[in-house]
Design a protein around this motif. Structure first.
Motif, PDB file in Angstrom:
ATOM      1  N   UNK A   1       0.800  -1.216   0.000  1.00 13.25           N
ATOM      2  CA  UNK A   1       0.000   0.000   0.000  1.00 13.25           C
ATOM      3  C   UNK A   1       0.835   1.269   0.000  1.00 13.25           C
ATOM      4  N   UNK A   2       2.092   1.192   0.474  1.00  9.64           N
ATOM      5  CA  UNK A   2       2.925   2.397   0.520  1.00  9.64           C
ATOM      6  C   UNK A   2       4.412   2.137   0.327  1.00  9.64           C
ATOM      7  N   UNK A   3       4.802   0.862   0.117  1.00  8.30           N
ATOM      8  CA  UNK A   3       6.229   0.546   0.013  1.00  8.30           C
ATOM      9  C   UNK A   3       6.442  -0.447  -1.127  1.00  8.30           C
ATOM     10  N   UNK A   4       7.547  -0.272  -1.885  1.00 12.96           N
ATOM     11  CA  UNK A   4       7.819  -1.166  -3.009  1.00 12.96           C
ATOM     12  C   UNK A   4       8.717  -2.350  -2.641  1.00 12.96           C
ATOM     13  N   UNK A   5       8.935  -2.596  -1.350  1.00  6.84           N
ATOM     14  CA  UNK A   5       9.805  -3.689  -0.905  1.00  6.84           C
ATOM     15  C   UNK A   5       9.312  -5.045  -1.413  1.00  6.84           C
ATOM     16  N   UNK A   6      10.268  -5.855  -1.887  1.00  6.37           N
ATOM     17  CA  UNK A   6      10.025  -7.256  -2.218  1.00  6.37           C
ATOM     18  C   UNK A   6      10.913  -8.074  -1.300  1.00  6.37           C
ATOM     19  N   UNK A   7      10.320  -9.043  -0.592  1.00  8.80           N
ATOM     20  CA  UNK A   7      11.081  -9.939   0.270  1.00  8.80           C
ATOM     21  C   UNK A   7      11.191 -11.291  -0.436  1.00  8.80           C
ATOM     22  N   UNK A   8      12.415 -11.782  -0.556  1.00  9.22           N
ATOM     23  CA  UNK A   8      12.709 -13.050  -1.222  1.00  9.22           C
ATOM     24  C   UNK A   8      12.840 -14.130  -0.151  1.00  9.22           C
ATOM     25  N   UNK A   9      12.012 -15.175  -0.246  1.00 10.80           N
ATOM     26  CA  UNK A   9      11.935 -16.217   0.771  1.00 10.80           C
ATOM     27  C   UNK A   9      12.772 -17.432   0.392  1.00 10.80           C
ATOM     28  N   UNK A  10      13.538 -17.933   1.363  1.00 10.38           N
ATOM     29  CA  UNK A  10      14.369 -19.116   1.150  1.00 10.38           C
ATOM     30  C   UNK A  10      14.241 -20.082   2.308  1.00 10.38           C
ATOM     31  N   UNK A  11      14.310 -21.368   1.983  1.00 11.05           N
ATOM     32  CA  UNK A  11      14.492 -22.412   2.978  1.00 11.05           C
ATOM     33  C   UNK A  11      15.956 -22.813   2.903  1.00 11.05           C
ATOM     34  N   UNK A  12      16.618 -22.884   4.048  1.00 10.66           N
ATOM     35  CA  UNK A  12      18.028 -23.266   4.116  1.00 10.66           C
ATOM     36  C   UNK A  12      18.141 -24.577   4.889  1.00 10.66           C
ATOM     37  N   UNK A  13      18.813 -25.574   4.266  1.00 14.18           N
ATOM     38  CA  UNK A  13      18.988 -26.891   4.890  1.00 14.18           C
ATOM     39  C   UNK A  13      20.457 -27.295   4.812  1.00 14.18           C
ATOM     40  N   UNK A  14      20.762 -28.459   5.416  1.00 15.19           N
ATOM     41  CA  UNK A  14      22.140 -28.963   5.479  1.00 15.19           C
ATOM     42  C   UNK A  14      23.017 -27.889   6.116  1.00 15.19           C
ATOM     43  N   UNK A  15      22.628 -27.498   7.321  1.00 16.95           N
ATOM     44  CA  UNK A  15      23.257 -26.385   8.021  1.00 16.95           C
ATOM     45  C   UNK A  15      24.531 -26.806   8.742  1.00 16.95           C
ATOM     46  N   UNK A  16      25.550 -25.940   8.687  1.00 14.75           N
ATOM     47  CA  UNK A  16      26.776 -26.124   9.455  1.00 14.75           C
ATOM     48  C   UNK A  16      27.167 -24.780  10.057  1.00 14.75           C
ATOM     49  N   UNK A  17      27.935 -24.847  11.137  1.00 14.55           N
ATOM     50  CA  UNK A  17      28.381 -23.620  11.805  1.00 14.55           C
ATOM     51  C   UNK A  17      29.397 -22.885  10.954  1.00 14.55           C
ATOM     52  N   UNK A  18      29.382 -21.557  11.084  1.00 14.35           N
ATOM     53  CA  UNK A  18      30.361 -20.716  10.408  1.00 14.35           C
ATOM     54  C   UNK A  18      30.497 -19.422  11.210  1.00 14.35           C
ATOM     55  N   UNK A  19      31.567 -18.671  10.987  1.00 16.95           N
ATOM     56  CA  UNK A  19      31.704 -17.384  11.688  1.00 16.95           C
ATOM     57  C   UNK A  19      30.745 -16.359  11.095  1.00 16.95           C
ATOM     58  N   UNK A  20      30.336 -15.434  11.929  1.00 20.27           N
ATOM     59  CA  UNK A  20      29.480 -14.354  11.465  1.00 20.27           C
ATOM     60  C   UNK A  20      29.176 -13.399  12.596  1.00 20.27           C
ATOM     61  N   UNK A  21      29.143 -12.123  12.289  1.00 18.92           N
ATOM     62  CA  UNK A  21      28.873 -11.096  13.289  1.00 18.92           C
ATOM     63  C   UNK A  21      27.626 -10.323  12.912  1.00 18.92           C
ATOM     64  N   UNK A  22      26.714 -10.118  13.876  1.00 17.70           N
ATOM     65  CA  UNK A  22      25.542  -9.287  13.587  1.00 17.70           C
ATOM     66  C   UNK A  22      25.953  -7.845  13.284  1.00 17.70           C
ATOM     67  N   UNK A  23      25.073  -7.124  12.628  1.00 14.11           N
ATOM     68  CA  UNK A  23      25.300  -5.701  12.386  1.00 14.11           C
ATOM     69  C   UNK A  23      25.393  -4.973  13.725  1.00 14.11           C
ATOM     70  N   UNK A  24      26.001  -3.793  13.716  1.00 18.17           N
ATOM     71  CA  UNK A  24      26.201  -3.022  14.944  1.00 18.17           C
ATOM     72  C   UNK A  24      24.898  -2.700  15.679  1.00 18.17           C
ATOM     73  N   UNK A  25      23.806  -2.551  14.945  1.00 17.46           N
ATOM     74  CA  UNK A  25      22.538  -2.176  15.583  1.00 17.46           C
ATOM     75  C   UNK A  25      21.650  -3.373  15.912  1.00 17.46           C
ATOM     76  N   UNK A  26      22.201  -4.598  15.821  1.00 18.88           N
ATOM     77  CA  UNK A  26      21.409  -5.800  16.094  1.00 18.88           C
ATOM     78  C   UNK A  26      21.763  -6.402  17.447  1.00 18.88           C
ATOM     79  N   UNK A  27      20.727  -6.749  18.200  1.00 18.98           N
ATOM     80  CA  UNK A  27      20.864  -7.503  19.447  1.00 18.98           C
ATOM     81  C   UNK A  27      20.049  -8.767  19.231  1.00 18.98           C
ATOM     82  N   UNK A  28      20.749  -9.908  19.119  1.00 15.42           N
ATOM     83  CA  UNK A  28      20.116 -11.147  18.680  1.00 15.42           C
ATOM     84  C   UNK A  28      20.482 -12.305  19.594  1.00 15.42           C
TER      85      UNK A  28
END
Length: 171
Positions: A107-134
């Motif tokens: 109704x007021x935004x042109x955002x498109x969200x792309x949906x994915x299912x992720x499987x066969x998961x393994x651990x990897x390094x990664x850091x949240x963005x500075x403004x994220x508390x997760x």
């Protein structure tokens, strides 16, 4: 068509344009311009749903949601999904399934969200963005559905991604 940028912030803008409607009338319309986003439903080998319990300043509270994030300029959609999965839940996926697109607020935004299912998961390094508390949370399908029923899970993109995965027989 004349466009005025009313506000610009990071990769978002608010723009006002004169548009011609299908019936021929011309109207002034204000749109939030958004670069697009990804929503990832990570599914473990034990069929648990990996979620984030994240503080959202816009609403001033914590919510349960699937990992998600905004596309960077010129970023490939699949690359964004891989980046967000690593940043938010420190996982990488050996299998990716495209579940289509969502239009969260057309109704007021042109955002498109792309949906994915992720499987066969393994651990990897990664850091949240500075403004994220997760906090990372794993739920069974029954636990997820109970949290939907008791209004603990309210995030629309999370509900839609789960529903799409169910309808596509992924979960």
């Amino acid at each position: 068509m004349k466009t005025d940028i009313l506000c610009q912030w990071k990769c978002f803008s608010v723009e006002q344009t004169t548009q011609t409607l299908p019936d021929g009338r011309e109207v002034e319309f204000t749109t939030v311009k958004h670069p697009g986003a990804v929503v990832i439903l990570p599914l473990t080998e034990d069929r648990e749903l990996v979620m984030v319990h994240q503080y959202r300043p816009a609403i001033g509270r914590w919510i349960l949601e699937f990992p998600a994030g905004t596309l960077e300029p010129n970023e490939d959609i699949q690359s964004c999904a891989k980046r967000e999965l690593a940043e938010e839940v420190q996982l990488e996926a050996g299998q990716w399934h495209d579940m289509g697109e969502l239009l969260p607020v057309p109704g007021f935004c042109d955002e498109v969200q792309h949906l994915y299912l992720a499987k066969a998961l393994t651990s990897c390094p990664g850091d949240p963005d500075d403004d994220e508390v997760i906090e990372v949370v794993k739920l069974t399908r029954a636990e997820f559905e109970q949290k939907v029923a008791n209004n603990t899970i309210q995030d629309a993109k999370t509900l839609a991604a789960y529903f799409k995965a169910r309808m596509m027989n992924f979960i």
